[in-house]
Design a protein around this motif. Sequence first.
Motif, PDB file in Angstrom:
ATOM      1  N   PRO A 106      -3.479 -10.808   3.124  1.00 39.84           N
ATOM      2  CA  PRO A 106      -2.559 -10.525   2.182  1.00 39.84           C
ATOM      3  C   PRO A 106      -1.511  -8.785   1.686  1.00 39.84           C
ATOM      4  CG  PRO A 106      -4.992  -9.112   2.398  1.00 39.84           C
ATOM      5  CD  PRO A 106      -4.891 -10.291   3.211  1.00 39.84           C
ATOM      6  N   VAL A 127      -0.127  -5.614  -0.503  1.00 43.55           N
ATOM      7  CA  VAL A 127       0.356  -5.353  -2.120  1.00 43.55           C
ATOM      8  C   VAL A 127       1.114  -4.077  -2.112  1.00 43.55           C
ATOM      9  CG1 VAL A 127      -1.640  -3.870  -1.330  1.00 43.55           C
ATOM     10  CG2 VAL A 127      -2.005  -4.240  -3.551  1.00 43.55           C
ATOM     11  N   PHE A 185      14.395  -5.013  -2.773  1.00 47.00           N
ATOM     12  CA  PHE A 185      14.261  -4.885  -0.852  1.00 47.00           C
ATOM     13  C   PHE A 185      13.247  -6.703  -0.811  1.00 47.00           C
ATOM     14  CE2 PHE A 185      12.945  -0.479  -3.012  1.00 47.00           C
ATOM     15  CZ  PHE A 185      13.712  -0.029  -2.807  1.00 47.00           C
ATOM     16  N   ARG A 225      -3.863  -8.323 -15.446  1.00 43.05           N
ATOM     17  CA  ARG A 225      -3.397  -8.859 -14.087  1.00 43.05           C
ATOM     18  C   ARG A 225      -2.774 -10.586 -14.513  1.00 43.05           C
ATOM     19  NH1 ARG A 225      -8.725  -8.454 -11.353  1.00 43.05           N
ATOM     20  NH2 ARG A 225      -9.002  -6.257 -10.968  1.00 43.05           N
ATOM     21  N   MET A 236      14.995   7.934  -8.599  1.00 48.15           N
ATOM     22  CA  MET A 236      15.541   7.464  -7.155  1.00 48.15           C
ATOM     23  C   MET A 236      16.538   6.232  -7.295  1.00 48.15           C
ATOM     24  SD  MET A 236      12.793   7.715  -5.349  1.00 48.15           S
ATOM     25  CE  MET A 236      11.782   5.645  -4.334  1.00 48.15           C
ATOM     26  N   VAL A 251      18.028   4.094  -4.515  1.00 50.91           N
ATOM     27  CA  VAL A 251      16.960   3.490  -3.506  1.00 50.91           C
ATOM     28  C   VAL A 251      16.878   1.944  -4.546  1.00 50.91           C
ATOM     29  CG1 VAL A 251      14.357   3.849  -2.964  1.00 50.91           C
ATOM     30  CG2 VAL A 251      16.141   5.612  -2.837  1.00 50.91           C
ATOM     31  N   VAL A 266      -8.955  -6.706 -17.285  1.00 48.20           N
ATOM     32  CA  VAL A 266      -9.724  -6.169 -15.841  1.00 48.20           C
ATOM     33  C   VAL A 266     -10.469  -5.238 -16.853  1.00 48.20           C
ATOM     34  CG1 VAL A 266      -9.668  -4.548 -13.918  1.00 48.20           C
ATOM     35  CG2 VAL A 266      -7.080  -6.378 -14.722  1.00 48.20           C
ATOM     36  N   PRO A 267     -11.850  -5.694 -16.888  1.00 48.90           N
ATOM     37  CA  PRO A 267     -12.815  -4.793 -17.234  1.00 48.90           C
ATOM     38  C   PRO A 267     -12.288  -3.658 -16.927  1.00 48.90           C
ATOM     39  CG  PRO A 267     -13.717  -6.780 -15.945  1.00 48.90           C
ATOM     40  CD  PRO A 267     -11.990  -6.839 -15.995  1.00 48.90           C
ATOM     41  N   LEU A 272     -12.432   1.233 -18.277  1.00 47.94           N
ATOM     42  CA  LEU A 272     -13.937   2.090 -19.190  1.00 47.94           C
ATOM     43  C   LEU A 272     -12.481   2.295 -20.509  1.00 47.94           C
ATOM     44  CD1 LEU A 272     -14.508   5.553 -17.250  1.00 47.94           C
ATOM     45  CD2 LEU A 272     -16.110   3.679 -18.523  1.00 47.94           C
ATOM     46  N   ALA A 323     -16.633  -4.010 -11.944  1.00 45.33           N
ATOM     47  CA  ALA A 323     -16.903  -4.820 -12.936  1.00 45.33           C
ATOM     48  C   ALA A 323     -15.253  -5.984 -13.148  1.00 45.33           C
ATOM     49  CB  ALA A 323     -16.736  -4.558 -14.297  1.00 45.33           C
ATOM     50  N   GLY A 324     -14.267  -4.433 -12.772  1.00 47.37           N
ATOM     51  CA  GLY A 324     -12.409  -4.700 -12.617  1.00 47.37           C
ATOM     52  C   GLY A 324     -11.970  -5.655 -11.156  1.00 47.37           C
ATOM     53  N   ASN A 325     -13.225  -6.043  -9.948  1.00 46.19           N
ATOM     54  CA  ASN A 325     -12.947  -6.552  -9.101  1.00 46.19           C
ATOM     55  C   ASN A 325     -13.521  -7.852  -8.140  1.00 46.19           C
ATOM     56  OD1 ASN A 325     -10.383  -4.597  -8.114  1.00 46.19           O
ATOM     57  ND2 ASN A 325     -12.257  -2.714  -9.279  1.00 46.19           N
ATOM     58  N   GLY A 348      -9.214 -10.768   4.787  1.00 46.10           N
ATOM     59  CA  GLY A 348      -8.838  -9.754   5.127  1.00 46.10           C
ATOM     60  C   GLY A 348      -8.305  -9.090   3.787  1.00 46.10           C
ATOM     61  N   LEU A 349      -7.680  -8.075   4.319  1.00 44.62           N
ATOM     62  CA  LEU A 349      -7.801  -6.861   3.578  1.00 44.62           C
ATOM     63  C   LEU A 349      -6.374  -6.200   3.192  1.00 44.62           C
ATOM     64  CD1 LEU A 349      -9.661  -5.644   0.556  1.00 44.62           C
ATOM     65  CD2 LEU A 349     -10.127  -4.158   2.368  1.00 44.62           C
ATOM     66  N   ALA A 350      -5.258  -6.318   2.205  1.00 40.11           N
ATOM     67  CA  ALA A 350      -4.803  -4.842   2.590  1.00 40.11           C
ATOM     68  C   ALA A 350      -5.025  -4.118   1.159  1.00 40.11           C
ATOM     69  CB  ALA A 350      -3.519  -5.286   2.074  1.00 40.11           C
ATOM     70  N   THR A 377      -2.873  -0.112  -0.344  1.00 39.54           N
ATOM     71  CA  THR A 377      -1.785   1.086  -0.503  1.00 39.54           C
ATOM     72  C   THR A 377      -2.260   2.114  -0.758  1.00 39.54           C
ATOM     73  OG1 THR A 377       0.229  -1.561  -0.251  1.00 39.54           O
ATOM     74  CG2 THR A 377       0.486   0.675  -1.359  1.00 39.54           C
ATOM     75  N   THR A 387      -0.036   4.730  -2.167  1.00 40.81           N
ATOM     76  CA  THR A 387       1.175   5.655  -3.204  1.00 40.81           C
ATOM     77  C   THR A 387       0.969   7.037  -3.748  1.00 40.81           C
ATOM     78  OG1 THR A 387       2.173   3.647  -3.592  1.00 40.81           O
ATOM     79  CG2 THR A 387       3.155   4.809  -4.300  1.00 40.81           C
ATOM     80  N   HIS A 405       7.054   8.224  -4.756  1.00 41.41           N
ATOM     81  CA  HIS A 405       6.681   7.350  -3.870  1.00 41.41           C
ATOM     82  C   HIS A 405       6.594   7.392  -2.364  1.00 41.41           C
ATOM     83  CE1 HIS A 405       8.015   5.487  -8.048  1.00 41.41           C
ATOM     84  NE2 HIS A 405       8.375   6.641  -7.925  1.00 41.41           N
ATOM     85  N   GLN A 464       1.134   0.935   3.646  1.00 46.45           N
ATOM     86  CA  GLN A 464      -0.384   0.626   3.210  1.00 46.45           C
ATOM     87  C   GLN A 464      -1.113  -0.446   5.028  1.00 46.45           C
ATOM     88  OE1 GLN A 464      -0.004  -4.078   1.686  1.00 46.45           O
ATOM     89  NE2 GLN A 464       1.917  -3.649   2.776  1.00 46.45           N
ATOM     90  N   LYS A 486      -3.988  -2.588   6.531  1.00 44.28           N
ATOM     91  CA  LYS A 486      -4.311  -4.220   6.779  1.00 44.28           C
ATOM     92  C   LYS A 486      -5.674  -4.013   7.083  1.00 44.28           C
ATOM     93  CE  LYS A 486       0.082  -6.174   4.902  1.00 44.28           C
ATOM     94  NZ  LYS A 486       0.691  -7.607   5.370  1.00 44.28           N
ATOM     95  N   PHE A 488     -13.458   6.795 -14.440  1.00 41.76           N
ATOM     96  CA  PHE A 488     -13.943   5.811 -13.582  1.00 41.76           C
ATOM     97  C   PHE A 488     -16.142   6.209 -14.371  1.00 41.76           C
ATOM     98  CE2 PHE A 488     -14.473   9.616 -10.907  1.00 41.76           C
ATOM     99  CZ  PHE A 488     -15.842   9.816 -10.457  1.00 41.76           C
ATOM    100  N   GLN A 526       5.492   2.051   3.293  1.00 35.65           N
ATOM    101  CA  GLN A 526       6.150   1.267   1.903  1.00 35.65           C
ATOM    102  C   GLN A 526       6.922   1.972   0.769  1.00 35.65           C
ATOM    103  OE1 GLN A 526       3.627  -1.514   1.750  1.00 35.65           O
ATOM    104  NE2 GLN A 526       3.615  -2.442   0.159  1.00 35.65           N
ATOM    105  N   PRO A 570       9.887   3.689  -0.593  1.00 37.32           N
ATOM    106  CA  PRO A 570      11.183   1.674  -0.802  1.00 37.32           C
ATOM    107  C   PRO A 570      11.900   3.482  -0.023  1.00 37.32           C
ATOM    108  CG  PRO A 570       9.917   2.928  -3.418  1.00 37.32           C
ATOM    109  CD  PRO A 570       8.835   3.433  -1.928  1.00 37.32           C
TER     110      PRO A 570
END
Lengths: 449, 113
Positions: free
Chosen positions: A30, A32, A52, A80, A111, A114, A131-132, A134, B8-10, B22-24, B26, B28, B33, B37, B39, B83, B101, B103
């Motif tokens: 993955p 992100v 980019f 999502r 920026m 950039v 996305v569930p 609050l 709940a959201g994931n 696998g997992l990534a 990031t 910020t 900015h 990231q 991995k 949260f 990462q 920019p």
Amino acid sequence: MTEICIDQLRASLEGVVAAVMATSDADGVPNVSMISQVHYVDTERVALSYQFFNKTRRNLLETRRATVQITDPQTCQHHRLELDYLETLTAGPLFERMKAQLAGIASHHGMENVFRLLGADVFRIVSIEPVPGLPSATRPAPRPLLAAARRSCAALDGCCDLEELLDTVMASLEHDFGIRHSILLLVEDGEERLYAVASRGYPTSGAGAEVAFGEGVIGVAAREAVPIRIGHMTREYRYGAAVGDMARRAGLMPETQRIIPFPGLTAPRSQIALPVMVSGKVLGVLFGESEEMMCFSYDEEDALALVASHLGARMALLRQEPPEEDATAPLPPVPRERAVRVRHYPFDQSVFLDNDYLIKGVAGAILWRLLCLHEETGRTDFSLRELRVDPALRLPTHAENLDARLILLRRRLEERKACIRLERSGRGRVGLIVPRGLTLEDAGAVDPA
Amino acid sequence: MRILLGRAGNVALLEAVGAGAGLAVTFTAAPDHRSFQVKTSHAEIRPATSDDLPEMDRQTACFMDDLLELGFPPELARGYVAFDPADLIAIEFLPDRVFTQTPGPGAGAELKR
């Protein structure tokens, strides 16, 4: 199609909160990253800014799939989007809309050098999932934009001539949409240039000010025939530079610069430009701006596009030759003690009163012709029809904007407090009011180049 | 690394990690900015505990300050960092690779150990 429609989520596509994009390579590793822009294309597609060439990009070309999380800036609700990559556009209306918006976002985030749009990656929306999370703030009641558009259109329906129409659309923008600063520009016949014919909310009217195609949100909206809006102002979309360049290329001396300054705000934060179209052709641009950020949303753009479209249709209707009224009695000359010299330069049709630049182009040619006819015959009353066919003016066969030129000319004369005035002397007619002791001087067919 | 997130959201993400994907991740910084990231090819799902809360509170308070400084309205900034402690779950892993990462030129370059 999915249950949730992207049309309902456009507030999340304004770039207030950065979106998050996830891809993977062919092996399933993955990746992100944050993404500045997810742009609404239509009910089935969005476009992402390609800025980019990076891992995200490589993954995209490899798997053609992505997931993007967007956030509503008022309710903090996340959604999502599962996306299928379709194509990358590097020019055209969608690209230009995104480019303008990205320039604003970049400027807002410091920026500017950039963030650059290399392409608009267009995706098909496969699914949308809330996305569930609050429960957060509820959305404030939006301005009823359909009602505003309907009121504005009704107001335009009540107008009998072009001048009233132009003034009414700007008054409607203020009353119905809260847009206090607006300008209406028309395209110069056969040229890639617009000139301001009416404005509202500025210290000077700026009638006659020019904007080149491609310059600022106005010039891009005209060139691409698509609405352009910016929520954070950026240097890239300021006015003045291109027209200044044109003047310099024409070899004009600074002291006789034939430029009418653009009337816009000095520090605008939001701008919107809507093409005014008739039969697929851009007639002009309706422009609004504000000192507040993020003033114009997708919904405002839709509502204003309706008004601009109705304006175009009304302009086309009013253009049909109005029945001419009879000539009125000659207008009395304006008494004046000092003689005024009017000088005309045929190469750009510019007219100077003594040494002050007044106007150029078609409007300049018309004024000069009226003054010459007055000098030869003493007439002060003219019909639009005779100007339209006057061989000395050589207006384009379909001189569609003659009315507009006369409005612009009259406003410019008023703004300069000129000794010459134009008045509407009846339907399809124009009256000329001139002082005694006016001398006309034709600078001859001098080519400055 | 220990990442805290809402269950709940994931759901899909947690299922995938639980199945050995696998997992990534990031990170910020909102004001400028600056991003990186990480991995990993393997991560573990763990329960969140009350010991996590002081650090969650500290980080969300800092993040909210950044958002306010950027001009976000307070209610949006609050909503963005909100949260539900009862919904929290943790993912733990050792990063295999780390990439810058931020920019601009150099984005995506791997940071060597």
